[in-house]
Motif scaffolding. Structure first.
Motif, PDB file in Angstrom:
ATOM      1  N   THR A 200       0.993  -1.156  -0.062  1.00 34.75           N
ATOM      2  CA  THR A 200      -0.156  -0.167  -0.168  1.00 34.75           C
ATOM      3  C   THR A 200       0.800   1.613  -0.131  1.00 34.75           C
ATOM      4  O   THR A 200       0.692   2.459  -0.774  1.00 34.75           O
ATOM      5  CB  THR A 200      -1.040   0.347   1.443  1.00 34.75           C
ATOM      6  OG1 THR A 200      -1.695  -1.046   1.441  1.00 34.75           O
ATOM      7  CG2 THR A 200      -1.640   0.947   0.871  1.00 34.75           C
ATOM      8  N   ALA A 201       1.917   0.913   0.938  1.00 36.39           N
ATOM      9  CA  ALA A 201       2.681   2.209   0.846  1.00 36.39           C
ATOM     10  C   ALA A 201       3.239   2.772  -0.640  1.00 36.39           C
ATOM     11  O   ALA A 201       4.110   3.882  -1.103  1.00 36.39           O
ATOM     12  CB  ALA A 201       3.882   1.969   2.221  1.00 36.39           C
ATOM     13  N   LEU A 202       3.943   1.886  -1.134  1.00 34.30           N
ATOM     14  CA  LEU A 202       4.909   1.816  -2.517  1.00 34.30           C
ATOM     15  C   LEU A 202       3.860   2.249  -3.955  1.00 34.30           C
ATOM     16  O   LEU A 202       3.689   3.267  -4.416  1.00 34.30           O
ATOM     17  CB  LEU A 202       5.806   0.861  -3.548  1.00 34.30           C
ATOM     18  CG  LEU A 202       6.809   0.398  -2.178  1.00 34.30           C
ATOM     19  CD1 LEU A 202       7.152  -1.400  -2.830  1.00 34.30           C
ATOM     20  CD2 LEU A 202       7.315   1.394  -2.293  1.00 34.30           C
ATOM     21  N   GLY A 207       1.276   7.072  -6.617  1.00 30.02           N
ATOM     22  CA  GLY A 207       0.284   8.471  -6.974  1.00 30.02           C
ATOM     23  C   GLY A 207       0.336   9.072  -6.756  1.00 30.02           C
ATOM     24  O   GLY A 207       0.298  10.235  -7.097  1.00 30.02           O
ATOM     25  N   MET A 208       1.760   9.451  -6.195  1.00 30.81           N
ATOM     26  CA  MET A 208       2.291  10.872  -5.258  1.00 30.81           C
ATOM     27  C   MET A 208       3.050  11.250  -6.576  1.00 30.81           C
ATOM     28  O   MET A 208       3.079  12.209  -7.313  1.00 30.81           O
ATOM     29  CB  MET A 208       3.136  10.516  -3.979  1.00 30.81           C
ATOM     30  CG  MET A 208       3.386  12.091  -3.761  1.00 30.81           C
ATOM     31  SD  MET A 208       4.682  11.709  -2.405  1.00 30.81           S
ATOM     32  CE  MET A 208       6.060  11.104  -3.053  1.00 30.81           C
ATOM     33  N   SER A 209       3.889  10.488  -7.293  1.00 30.68           N
ATOM     34  CA  SER A 209       4.434  10.299  -8.692  1.00 30.68           C
ATOM     35  C   SER A 209       4.198  11.050  -9.256  1.00 30.68           C
ATOM     36  O   SER A 209       4.300  11.958  -9.717  1.00 30.68           O
ATOM     37  CB  SER A 209       5.804   9.007  -8.234  1.00 30.68           C
ATOM     38  OG  SER A 209       6.328   9.157  -7.517  1.00 30.68           O
ATOM     39  N   ALA A 221       0.498  11.144  -0.069  1.00 20.66           N
ATOM     40  CA  ALA A 221       1.991  10.858   0.474  1.00 20.66           C
ATOM     41  C   ALA A 221       2.028  10.432   2.164  1.00 20.66           C
ATOM     42  O   ALA A 221       2.740   9.496   2.466  1.00 20.66           O
ATOM     43  CB  ALA A 221       2.921  12.725   0.627  1.00 20.66           C
ATOM     44  N   VAL A 222       0.944  11.324   2.912  1.00 21.81           N
ATOM     45  CA  VAL A 222       0.406  10.768   4.222  1.00 21.81           C
ATOM     46  C   VAL A 222       0.359   8.776   4.329  1.00 21.81           C
ATOM     47  O   VAL A 222       0.618   8.533   5.303  1.00 21.81           O
ATOM     48  CB  VAL A 222      -0.565  11.604   4.788  1.00 21.81           C
ATOM     49  CG1 VAL A 222      -0.897  11.143   6.048  1.00 21.81           C
ATOM     50  CG2 VAL A 222      -0.376  13.501   4.382  1.00 21.81           C
TER      51      VAL A 222
END
Length: 486
Positions: A200-202, A207-209, A221-222
């Motif tokens: 999930t973090a990756l 998505g942030m990228s 990011a959060v």
């Protein structure tokens, strides 16, 4: 007349929405991930009967329909079968035909045939062959869904960590929150919770990228940070090292991209140095965070003293008000590991013994579901629960389906490696595809200690084949663009 026209427009709109949703590979990947999520979770959100009905009447038909949809799309666009898809088809035939002749049609085997078929064709082939616009939309959809999941799990699990609480303990073996004052769990075994947090973090990082503005980046990011912390607090060493390695690899890739104007040696040295700082600093930072969390869990007034878990006799003799102060956190903190990798080497020796005892099994495998008790030999605890997995993805796959199947997996991997490397080295990291390379690296590291990455439609394998499909498609586009420039 006007009402009839409006009704027809509404029907067409609803029909188009349903078709778009059903054929959205990103949505299917997320649902597949959540099916694996709930299947391994103690049943306090979905009962086993409810989950079985969803799988039988929704998920399995959906996966089969996507396989057929992929074939239809390939015919309509007159696509030639690429080498890696051909390798997957040969592998799928090997998993089905010889084993059907040997063992018939047991439910576990048939379920595996479906799972691998969906993974190979409804995920990898469909996504890698998809038009760029639809593929990009699927990428956006799946990262958004993982961001929502990250917010839900991150906020609730970190609340449990801060308050040292656990919930739903009456529903199964693993609570939602702080488990046994040691692990942060989401109703799963702590290693499973860690994999959920890692992936999930990756996906949130991807998505942030891809986000275009600071506000939307923050929304990704959060949860990426929260789920990274969750991964660490589960105390799963495998997932922790996979996370740190993926972040270090991503740091190296981003630094190399930003320093393209510099000399090659300078660029590589700086990128390697930054990646090493992230890897080493992350290791010691995670160790510090874990130690502080364990002290917090031990001393929190609403929690049971951890000393009772590691030294019951001593705990009974100790003064109640002194117990929390006397807890040795080092006894509960899971360090680098031991020489047997928590007993895994003994299981691996049993796998070698299977091949020594019956050499033909090295090539043809023992069949899905037949290796558990063989690998559990001389392990009383595992024998009592019906067997054990190999805790190594390649070894488990080879034991079940033989070296021939493993060779086909390696052939497929070799064909995808070139496009994936091209994306990692040459693509703009703002596209998010570089994070897919990080995800593949993380899954490969997990596969060294867990069987999950090459099993059918598990947490790891679903995202692995989705990431490989994205990398293969993006790599071909980059190569085509380079050829056009020349």
């Amino acid at each position: 007349m006007k009402m009839e026209i409006s009704m027809n427009k509404a029907v067409r709109f609803v029909r188009r929405m349903i078709v778009n949703a059903v054929t959205d590979a990103g949505l299917f990947v997320f649902v597949s991930f959540m099916m694996a999520f709930f299947s391994s979770m103690d049943p306090f959100l979905l009962t086993r009967e409810e989950l079985s009905l969803l799988r039988q009447y929704v998920f399995i038909p959906w996966g089969a329909a996507l396989c057929i949809y992929r074939m239809q799309r390939a015919n309509e666009r007159n696509l030639k079968t690429r080498a890696e898809v051909g390798a997957l088809f040969v592998l799928w035939l090997w998993l089905v035909v010889p084993f059907a002749l040997r063992f018939g049609f047991p439910a576990r085997a048939v379920g595996g045939w479906h799972s691998y078929g969906v993974m190979f064709f409804a995920i990898y082939a469909l996504v890698s062959e998809e038009e760029r616009k639809r593929r990009e939309a699927a990428f956006d959809h799946v990262t958004l869904l993982f961001a929502v999941l990250g917010w839900i799990l991150g906020v609730t699990l970190l609340y449990c960590a801060v308050t040292a609480k656990s919930f739903m303990t009456e529903f199964g073996s693993f609570s939602y929150g702080v488990h046994q004052d040691m692990h942060l769990t989401s109703g799963h075994y702590y290693n499973t919770t860690a994999l959920i947090g890692l992936y999930t973090a990756l996906m949130c990082l991807a998505g942030m990228s891809r986000s275009k503005c600071a506000r939307s980046r923050l929304l990704y990011a959060v949860p990426a940070v929260m789920m990274s912390v969750v991964t660490i607090l589960t105390q799963s060493r495998t997932a922790r090292y996979a996370l740190l390695t993926a972040l270090a690899l991503g740091t190296y890739g981003v630094a190399s991209c930003l320093l393209k104007g510099r000399r090659l040696l300078v660029r590589q040295f700086c990128a390697l140095a930054l990646g090493t700082v992230v890897l080493v600093g992350g290791y010691f930072g995670a160790d510090y965070l874990t130690e502080k969390a364990l002290v917090h869990f031990a001393t929190h007034e609403t929690k049971t003293n951890m000393l009772t878990l590691i030294a019951p006799a001593v705990a009974e003799e100790a003064e109640p008000e002194m117990q929390a102060e006397e807890v040795d956190v080092d006894d509960l903190k899971r360090g680098f590991g031991d020489a047997t990798f928590t007993g895994r080497t003994k299981i691996w020796k049993n796998a070698i013994a299977i091949w020594k005892g019956t050499p033909r099994y090295m090539f043809i495998g023992v069949g899905a579901g037949n290796s558990g008790m063989l690998l559990a030999k001389n392990f009383w605890a595992f024998e009592q629960i019906g067997g054990v997995e190999a805790h190594n993805a390649c070894l488990q796959f080879a034991v079940d389906y033989g070296i021939i199947a493993l060779a086909l997996i390696f052939a497929f991997s070799g064909l995808v490696f070139g496009p994936a490397l091209r994306v990692f080295c040459r693509d703009d990291w703002r596209s998010g595809y570089g994070v897919m390379a990080m995800l593949v690296a993380a899954v490969m590291l997990v596969g060294l200690m867990e069987s999950d990455p090459l099993a059918g439609l598990t947490l790891s394998s679903t995202l692995l084949f989705f990431a490989l499909a994205m990398l293969a498609a993006r790599g071909r586009e980059l190569k085509q663009a380079e050829n056009e420039k020349e």
